[in-house]
Design a protein around this motif. Structure first.
Motif, mmCIF file in Angstrom:
data_model
loop_
_atom_site.group_PDB
_atom_site.id
_atom_site.type_symbol
_atom_site.label_atom_id
_atom_site.label_comp_id
_atom_site.label_asym_id
_atom_site.label_seq_id
_atom_site.Cartn_x
_atom_site.Cartn_y
_atom_site.Cartn_z
ATOM 1 N N GLU A 126 0.851 -1.181 0.000
ATOM 2 C CA GLU A 126 0.000 0.000 0.000
ATOM 3 C C GLU A 126 0.886 1.230 0.000
ATOM 4 O OE1 GLU A 126 -3.869 -0.107 2.230
ATOM 5 O OE2 GLU A 126 -2.757 -1.602 3.376
ATOM 6 N N ARG B 187 -1.713 -1.341 -3.910
ATOM 7 C CA ARG B 187 -2.890 -0.484 -3.774
ATOM 8 C C ARG B 187 -2.398 0.917 -3.448
ATOM 9 N NH1 ARG B 187 -5.376 -5.135 -1.073
ATOM 10 N NH2 ARG B 187 -4.589 -4.345 0.915
ATOM 11 N N TRP C 274 2.016 1.960 5.222
ATOM 12 C CA TRP C 274 2.420 2.297 3.865
ATOM 13 C C TRP C 274 3.781 1.723 3.530
ATOM 14 C CZ3 TRP C 274 -2.011 3.837 2.347
ATOM 15 C CH2 TRP C 274 -2.802 4.675 3.126
ATOM 16 N N ASP D 105 -5.052 0.279 -8.658
ATOM 17 C CA ASP D 105 -4.561 -0.998 -8.132
ATOM 18 C C ASP D 105 -3.791 -1.753 -9.208
ATOM 19 O OD1 ASP D 105 -5.854 -0.397 -5.777
ATOM 20 O OD2 ASP D 105 -7.578 -1.691 -6.168
#
Length: 288
Positions: free
Chosen positions: A55, A195, A217, A177
């Motif tokens: 992410e 993502r 993250w 994505d």
């Protein structure tokens, strides 16, 4: 009559010289290309580490769009880290000495829809770009496409660095994505997907810091306004602070192997060789 007989050999010699000059100008010479392997550092994850879905928190905009396109849709040519040309989708490139004829040889390459990339498929995919460049494209054989121009074109390699074939990359794109394409011809990517969040609310200071501190993250762009106490805690988190040439700052997880924003042009960074390691990288290693 005698003067005509004297002039005829001269006229024939001039025709032969002109023909030879034209033939020489239209003759093809190879353009040196670096091995495609120089573009893709193979990942080396431990068992299970290549199943991570990363992410990232990045502001929306042209740079993010270019980064995502770079993972999903390859350009015909790319540059290695030392600036040399390498064929991502091309195994060979030739040009005429007069710069008006260019021959593109495509490597065997299976696209994300299961079809094989060839000269005809590439010509159809690149039709708008070819028209804009004023190129006449002819399929020589299933793997070879020839481009002709009305005048000398020295900028063709630059065009090939920008022209993309949809669905040719190691990741399949769905909006923001990415999902790994296991049929990628040059190997298996080291992560299962990515993502990206562009939510402005998450880019606000407290929310951004909380995401960093929780390790949510894989990398995140600094929003520029973070409470000093939060920022002090963030700087102790397992992230490295990377300053880019455009003035932005990124925080890159030390557990994210072999990826950090390129200080010159981060949209060119590749996710192919990235994996989520079980051990922290050293601070020096993450920034080299």
């Amino acid at each position: 009559m005698r003067s005509w007989r004297l002039l005829l050999p001269v006229f024939v010699a001039c025709l032969l010289a002109a023909g030879g000059y034209l033939a020489y100008g239209w003759g093809l010479v190879p353009v040196p290309l670096a091995p495609v392997g120089s573009l893709y550092t193979p990942p080396a994850p431990e068992p299970g580490e290549d199943q991570a879905v990363l992410e990232a928190l990045v502001p929306d905009g042209p740079a993010l769009e270019a980064f995502l396109a770079n993972q999903a849709d390859l350009t015909l040519l790319a540059r290695t880290r030392d600036g040399a040309l390498a064929g991502q989708l091309l195994s060979g490139l030739e040009r005429s000495r007069n710069g008006r004829r260019w021959r593109l040889v495509f490597r065997p390459f299976r696209l994300q829809d299961g079809s094989l990339l060839g000269a005809a498929r590439a010509r159809a995919a690149l039709a708008p770009a070819l028209a804009a460049a004023g190129a006449q494209a002819r399929v020589v054989d299933p793997g070879t496409l020839e481009l002709r121009f009305r005048s000398r074109r020295e900028d063709v390699p630059g065009l090939l660095l920008r022209w993309r074939i949809p669905g040719s990359g190691p990741f399949i794109r769905h909006g923001l994505d990415l999902a790994r394409f296991d049929g990628f011809a040059l190997g298996r990517a080291g992560i299962a997907g990515l993502r990206v969040s562009t939510d402005p609310a998450r880019m606000q200071g407290a929310a951004w810091a909380a995401g960093i501190l929780s390790g949510r993250w894989a990398w995140a762009a600094y929003p520029g306004a973070v409470d000093p106490d939060d920022m002090a805690r963030v700087r102790l988190a397992p992230y490295d602070e990377v300053h880019l040439s455009d003035g932005s700052v990124w925080f890159v997880s030390q557990q994210l192997r072999r990826f950090w924003p390129d200080r010159g042009d981060w949209p060119d960074a590749r996710l192919f060789g990235v994996w989520r390691g079980s051990m922290d990288l050293s601070r020096q290693g993450a920034l080299e």
